[in-house]
Design an enzyme around this catalytic site. Structure first.
Site, PDB file in Angstrom:
ATOM      1  N   LEU A 102       0.718  -1.211  -0.181  1.00  6.40           N
ATOM      2  CA  LEU A 102       0.101   0.088  -0.157  1.00  6.40           C
ATOM      3  C   LEU A 102       0.894   1.385   0.022  1.00  6.40           C
ATOM      4  O   LEU A 102       2.032   1.352   0.778  1.00  6.40           O
ATOM      5  CB  LEU A 102      -0.843  -0.017   1.294  1.00  6.40           C
ATOM      6  CG  LEU A 102      -1.993  -0.936   1.250  1.00  6.40           C
ATOM      7  CD1 LEU A 102      -2.772  -0.904   2.538  1.00  6.40           C
ATOM      8  CD2 LEU A 102      -3.067  -0.848   0.210  1.00  6.40           C
ATOM      9  N   ASP A 103       0.686   2.265  -0.712  1.00  7.21           N
ATOM     10  CA  ASP A 103       1.264   3.403  -0.993  1.00  7.21           C
ATOM     11  C   ASP A 103       1.318   4.206   0.737  1.00  7.21           C
ATOM     12  O   ASP A 103       0.723   3.812   1.678  1.00  7.21           O
ATOM     13  CB  ASP A 103       0.463   4.540  -1.700  1.00  7.21           C
ATOM     14  CG  ASP A 103       0.666   3.942  -3.107  1.00  7.21           C
ATOM     15  OD1 ASP A 103       1.461   3.105  -3.326  1.00  7.21           O
ATOM     16  OD2 ASP A 103      -0.065   4.708  -3.915  1.00  7.21           O
ATOM     17  N   LYS A 104       2.480   4.862   0.803  1.00  8.85           N
ATOM     18  CA  LYS A 104       2.644   5.555   2.064  1.00  8.85           C
ATOM     19  C   LYS A 104       1.585   6.157   2.637  1.00  8.85           C
ATOM     20  O   LYS A 104       1.051   6.097   3.711  1.00  8.85           O
ATOM     21  CB  LYS A 104       3.996   6.334   1.997  1.00  8.85           C
ATOM     22  CG  LYS A 104       4.356   6.998   3.158  1.00  8.85           C
ATOM     23  CD  LYS A 104       5.673   7.871   3.150  1.00  8.85           C
ATOM     24  CE  LYS A 104       6.163   8.609   4.319  1.00  8.85           C
ATOM     25  NZ  LYS A 104       7.181   9.535   4.239  1.00  8.85           N
TER      26      LYS A 104
END
Length: 226
Positions: A102-104
């Protein structure tokens, strides 16, 4: 199985660390203090305790995390905070790795496991595991744009597979995709001249966030995943 190997597999520590624990007479097998790391035990039927807390052997472990924003999906990183820092002390971290990423700045459901074969299987392109995201948008989304997302859009040299879209209101949708391309959800909305302002994954295959609070972790069983 040797006692020291069992303790390492349970996440108590490294070989040298568990040897010290055994030397300190903190390990019991069937209520008897054991002082030799070479002691053979039955990891299934023997009752092994550490400071009177029962240890349970599991070859593979599965956890879901409701990821907070601000953490990258990695086991370690020299500069950034990783999702591993969100895991409480009771989680056995030995060989644990996230399944996918998952993106930051993205929140939501992240599966972590030490089961390498399952990790590979779930991420294989032909597996087509459904991933559902709750998406908040900068601009109002039209019915024609929803249809484009459902049919597949060009995100820069790649046309996405047909997706499922559930409209909550003009600025909020649930988007279910089968792939896991880099920044895919954000790029899909950019392809219809919109922008994601908040993103949270709420489902991954059979797994759902449900009432799991932000930052919380829950252990799950294999049959809850596949």
């Amino acid at each position: 199985m040797r006692l020291d190997k069992f303790l390492v597999e349970c996440g108590i520590g490294s070989r040298s660390e568990v040897k010290k624990i055994i030397d300190q007479r903190e390990i019991k097998v069937n209520d008897i203090i054991v002082t030799s790391p070479k002691t053979n035990i039955n990891e299934i039927s023997d009752n092994v305790t550490y400071n009177d807390n029962k240890l349970e052997y599991k070859e593979f472990r599965y956890y879901i995390l409701n990821k907070k924003a601000g953490y990258i999906t990695a086991v370690e990183d020299p500069k950034e905070k990783t999702v591993m820092e969100l895991l409480p002390s009771w989680v056995i971290k030995k060989d644990l790795a996230p399944v996918g990423r998952l993106d930051k700045d993205t929140e939501g459901l992240l599966l972590l496991t030490n089961d390498g074969k399952l990790n590979h299987k779930l991420l294989a392109p032909k597996s087509h595991v459904n991933k559902t995201y709750y998406v908040e948008l900068q601009e109002s989304i039209s019915e024609s744009d929803l249809k484009k997302l459902e049919n597949g859009v060009d995100i820069g040299g790649y046309t996405t597979m047909p997706a499922q879209v559930e409209k909550i209101d003009n600025f909020k949708i649930y988007l279910t995709i089968k792939e896991g391309k880099f920044h895919q959800v954000k790029k899909m909305l950019e392809a219809v001249q919109n922008k994601v302002i908040y993103l949270k994954r709420v489902k991954f295959g059979k797994l759902e966030l449900n009432s799991l609070e932000l930052g919380e972790v829950k252990e799950v069983k294999l049959d809850e995943i596949v």
